[in-house]
Design an enzyme around this catalytic site. Structure first.
Site, PDB file in Angstrom:
ATOM      1  N   GLY A  87      15.339  -1.453 -79.324  1.00 38.93           N
ATOM      2  CA  GLY A  87      15.555  -2.220 -78.219  1.00 38.93           C
ATOM      3  C   GLY A  87      14.094  -2.506 -77.563  1.00 38.93           C
ATOM      4  O   GLY A  87      13.264  -2.004 -77.974  1.00 38.93           O
ATOM      5  N   ASP A  88      14.063  -3.368 -76.654  1.00 36.96           N
ATOM      6  CA  ASP A  88      12.659  -3.796 -75.897  1.00 36.96           C
ATOM      7  C   ASP A  88      11.908  -4.501 -76.916  1.00 36.96           C
ATOM      8  O   ASP A  88      10.712  -4.608 -76.807  1.00 36.96           O
ATOM      9  CB  ASP A  88      12.089  -2.534 -75.311  1.00 36.96           C
ATOM     10  CG  ASP A  88      12.938  -2.082 -74.172  1.00 36.96           C
ATOM     11  OD1 ASP A  88      13.634  -2.506 -73.778  1.00 36.96           O
ATOM     12  OD2 ASP A  88      12.658  -0.830 -74.093  1.00 36.96           O
ATOM     13  N   LYS A 122      13.942  -9.765 -77.216  1.00 33.22           N
ATOM     14  CA  LYS A 122      14.943 -10.254 -77.815  1.00 33.22           C
ATOM     15  C   LYS A 122      15.504 -11.444 -76.950  1.00 33.22           C
ATOM     16  O   LYS A 122      15.755 -12.594 -77.274  1.00 33.22           O
ATOM     17  CB  LYS A 122      16.215  -9.753 -78.152  1.00 33.22           C
ATOM     18  CG  LYS A 122      16.074  -8.574 -79.252  1.00 33.22           C
ATOM     19  CD  LYS A 122      17.312  -7.772 -79.506  1.00 33.22           C
ATOM     20  CE  LYS A 122      17.557  -6.977 -78.489  1.00 33.22           C
ATOM     21  NZ  LYS A 122      16.784  -5.908 -78.051  1.00 33.22           N
ATOM     22  N   GLY A 132      13.884 -13.199 -74.787  1.00 33.02           N
ATOM     23  CA  GLY A 132      12.965 -14.394 -75.045  1.00 33.02           C
ATOM     24  C   GLY A 132      13.211 -15.265 -75.927  1.00 33.02           C
ATOM     25  O   GLY A 132      13.062 -16.613 -76.179  1.00 33.02           O
ATOM     26  N   ASN A 177      23.388  -2.036 -69.963  1.00 33.47           N
ATOM     27  CA  ASN A 177      22.460  -1.008 -70.257  1.00 33.47           C
ATOM     28  C   ASN A 177      21.369  -2.004 -70.789  1.00 33.47           C
ATOM     29  O   ASN A 177      20.215  -1.422 -70.903  1.00 33.47           O
ATOM     30  CB  ASN A 177      22.706  -0.214 -71.310  1.00 33.47           C
ATOM     31  CG  ASN A 177      23.766  -0.640 -72.592  1.00 33.47           C
ATOM     32  OD1 ASN A 177      24.301  -1.722 -72.462  1.00 33.47           O
ATOM     33  ND2 ASN A 177      24.018  -0.036 -73.628  1.00 33.47           N
ATOM     34  N   GLY A 208      18.563  -5.134 -70.878  1.00 31.36           N
ATOM     35  CA  GLY A 208      17.474  -5.806 -70.045  1.00 31.36           C
ATOM     36  C   GLY A 208      16.827  -6.811 -70.781  1.00 31.36           C
ATOM     37  O   GLY A 208      16.158  -6.674 -71.440  1.00 31.36           O
ATOM     38  N   HIS A 209      17.257  -8.018 -70.323  1.00 27.85           N
ATOM     39  CA  HIS A 209      16.622  -9.280 -70.927  1.00 27.85           C
ATOM     40  C   HIS A 209      15.649  -9.876 -69.986  1.00 27.85           C
ATOM     41  O   HIS A 209      16.414 -10.193 -68.875  1.00 27.85           O
ATOM     42  CB  HIS A 209      17.799 -10.373 -71.435  1.00 27.85           C
ATOM     43  CG  HIS A 209      18.390  -9.616 -72.631  1.00 27.85           C
ATOM     44  ND1 HIS A 209      19.433 -10.221 -73.144  1.00 27.85           N
ATOM     45  CD2 HIS A 209      18.101  -8.636 -73.601  1.00 27.85           C
ATOM     46  CE1 HIS A 209      19.849  -9.522 -74.261  1.00 27.85           C
ATOM     47  NE2 HIS A 209      18.967  -8.642 -74.244  1.00 27.85           N
ATOM     48  N   GLN A 252      20.043  -3.993 -77.473  1.00 25.96           N
ATOM     49  CA  GLN A 252      19.442  -2.945 -77.777  1.00 25.96           C
ATOM     50  C   GLN A 252      18.890  -3.146 -79.375  1.00 25.96           C
ATOM     51  O   GLN A 252      18.561  -4.037 -79.538  1.00 25.96           O
ATOM     52  CB  GLN A 252      20.555  -1.751 -77.912  1.00 25.96           C
ATOM     53  CG  GLN A 252      21.027  -1.174 -76.588  1.00 25.96           C
ATOM     54  CD  GLN A 252      22.238  -2.009 -76.116  1.00 25.96           C
ATOM     55  OE1 GLN A 252      23.049  -2.414 -76.490  1.00 25.96           O
ATOM     56  NE2 GLN A 252      21.929  -2.233 -74.535  1.00 25.96           N
ATOM     57  N   THR A 256      13.262  -2.322 -68.672  1.00 32.80           N
ATOM     58  CA  THR A 256      13.606  -3.236 -67.690  1.00 32.80           C
ATOM     59  C   THR A 256      14.807  -2.675 -66.837  1.00 32.80           C
ATOM     60  O   THR A 256      15.053  -3.156 -65.605  1.00 32.80           O
ATOM     61  CB  THR A 256      14.127  -4.580 -68.445  1.00 32.80           C
ATOM     62  OG1 THR A 256      13.022  -4.832 -69.537  1.00 32.80           O
ATOM     63  CG2 THR A 256      14.473  -5.650 -67.615  1.00 32.80           C
ATOM     64  N   GLY A 273       5.178 -13.928 -81.089  1.00 32.07           N
ATOM     65  CA  GLY A 273       5.092 -14.019 -79.580  1.00 32.07           C
ATOM     66  C   GLY A 273       3.690 -13.741 -79.130  1.00 32.07           C
ATOM     67  O   GLY A 273       3.108 -12.800 -79.474  1.00 32.07           O
ATOM     68  N   GLY A 306       2.807 -14.226 -75.562  1.00 26.72           N
ATOM     69  CA  GLY A 306       3.159 -13.941 -74.259  1.00 26.72           C
ATOM     70  C   GLY A 306       4.470 -14.059 -73.670  1.00 26.72           C
ATOM     71  O   GLY A 306       5.481 -14.480 -74.553  1.00 26.72           O
TER      72      GLY A 306
END
Ligand code: IMP
Length: 441
Positions: free
Chosen positions: A11-12, A15, A17, A37, A39-40, A227, A304, A421, A423
């Site tokens: 996770g994290d 995704k 973006g 659960n 966080g985007h 996730q 997040t 990516g 940024g």
């Protein structure tokens, strides 16, 4: 044409973006598992949006669908819709009548069980949002689905069957004082009202049929995983997992589309250039707390949803091999490459040493994974710089060492790089291939 975006690690991976970017050419963006659960974070026109439930593509004005594989906290859903409306957007969100509902008692039970596990050092480090208990009830055939909120008689019957059992579990097993979270009348009134709201806004659909029809009419569908692969309930490091399937199979069972809709499309793995984790469980490449806290200062490493400090590690290639196989990645996005700029030393884990043997994949038991010692390759570093110049000039403008790093991951997994990516903003991702552009096939 369809594409599925999946987290390849814990996770994290960023995704949200990626989905936001790729949804430019999608007509509909579908979440197929998980709940609030997730966080985007999406940056749109210089504004930051933090979403937990609504599919990220909705910010771009796309239709967002929450599939039957999701568990829905309706308070979060309506709060997010209201926040987007206040910020001038007109979110179009549809919800599967087969999706399960997260009730307040699920959150109480989630936290109670985590607390009891803390005493025995077994806590998963859940987000506390009731996700596990909601999926437990789904599998235990005592859950309540969105469609059942629309029928007062069914809703009351279901609550009267389920809630007393949940109250006894909370009181007798976990020794928790129960309150209105376990009160049938209160729950009935609250969730009947949510049902009315869902219905009056025309949000409840048979998602599988709607998506199939849209695809038949030529719509581009983007499936958005929440996730990541290694916290998948089947393919992750059980029990330190979430309770759903973020992997590609979940996009099929969690939406009700024909399996070929996912399998014949693009399946894009999002890879963070290093590793981070917000919950418990093994992490062979984890850095010492002293090094991790230095990295956190550079990369803003806090969850997040929970705000917890992320654990940090070097890129773990065996984890990526496992993810590429389980999901059948057709391509990857390598995120957060800018975050590694300026490091004095950079390492990637190419394989593990396990009980005297060299292994190149993740072992199938978590206990064995915890015994793995990383075999590292030291790679060339690149300096930090003004990444906006690179953004304007494209992939070839990346520092040589960063390009070598990206190419290395792509070669190891045997799939092309769709984007890099550099940024958090939408325009801070260098896109090399677009999943909906068939001319590049
Ligand atoms: P749960 O999904 O809240 O039950 O948490 C189970 C595990 O998954 C915990 O380790 C969480 O930290 C982790 N987890 C859940 N959602 C996310 C996410 O969106 N990103 C990263 N980790 C997550």
């Amino acid at each position: 044409m369809n594409a599925t975006v999946i987290g390849s690690q814990l996770g994290d991976e960023g995704k949200g973006g990626v989905v936001d970017l790729f949804s430019e050419d999608a007509d509909v963006v579908v979440r197929y598992q998980g709940g609030d659960n997730a966080g985007h974070t999406v940056v749109h026109d210089g504004e930051e949006y933090k979403l937990r439930l609504i599919p990220s593509g909705v910010i771009r004005g796309k239709t967002g669908v929450l599939g039957n594989g999701c568990v829905l906290n309706l308070e979060t859903l309506f709060d997010e819709i209201e926040t987007l409306r206040t910020r001038g957007l007109n979110p179009d969100v549809r919800v599967s009548s087969r999706a399960h509902v997260v009730f307040p008692y699920h959150r109480v039970l989630d936290r109670a069980e985590e607390t009891s596990k803390t005493d025995e050092d077994q806590a998963v480090g859940t987000t506390g949002n009731g996700i596990g208990p909601a999926y437990e009830d789904k599998a235990g055939r005592r859950g309540i689905r969105v469609g059942e909120l629309l029928d007062e008689t069914v809703l009351r019957d279901r609550l009267e069957y389920t809630v007393p059992k949940k109250r006894r579990l909370a009181e007798d097993v976990f020794d928790v004082d129960t309150g209105i979270e376990f009160d049938v009348d209160h729950l009935f009134e609250t969730f009947r009202a949510f049902g009315d709201q869902l219905q009056s806004e025309g949000m409840v659909v048979d998602a599988g049929s709607v998506l199939t029809e849209m695809a038949r009419d030529g719509a581009n569908v983007l499936f958005e995983g929440a996730q990541g692969t290694h916290i998948d309930v089947d393919h992750g490091n059980y029990p330190f997992v979430t309770s759903s399937n973020p992997t590609a199979g979940g996009a099929i069972t969690g939406t009700g589309v024909d399996p070929s809709a996912v399998a014949d499309g693009q399946i894009i793995g999002v890879v963070k250039a290093y590793l981070s984790r917000v919950g418990s469980g093994p992490m062979p490449t984890e850095l010492s707390e002293e090094s991790a806290s230095r990295v956190r200062e550079e990369v803003g490493g806090f969850g997040t949803v929970t705000g917890r400090p992320r654990r940090i590690g070097w890129l773990d290639v065996p984890m990526l091999r496992h993810a590429a196989r389980v999901n059948g990645f057709t391509g990857i996005v390598l995120n957060h490459v800018d975050a590694l700029g300026g490091f004095e030393e950079l390492k990637v884990c190419e394989a593990y040493e396990l009980d005297g043997e060299r292994v190149t994949d993740v072992p199938s038991t978590t206990a064995a994974w915890a015994r793995c010692t990383p075999e590292y390759r030291t790679v060339e570093t690149w300096s930090d710089r003004d990444w906006s110049e690179i953004r304007d000039d494209g992939y070839d403008a990346l520092p040589d060492a960063a390009r070598t790093y990206v190419d290395y991951v792509s070669t190891e997994l045997g799939v092309p790089v769709y984007a890099v990516g550099i940024g958090p903003g939408r325009d801070e991702t260098i896109v090399r291939r677009h999943p909906f552009d068939s001319s590049e096939d």
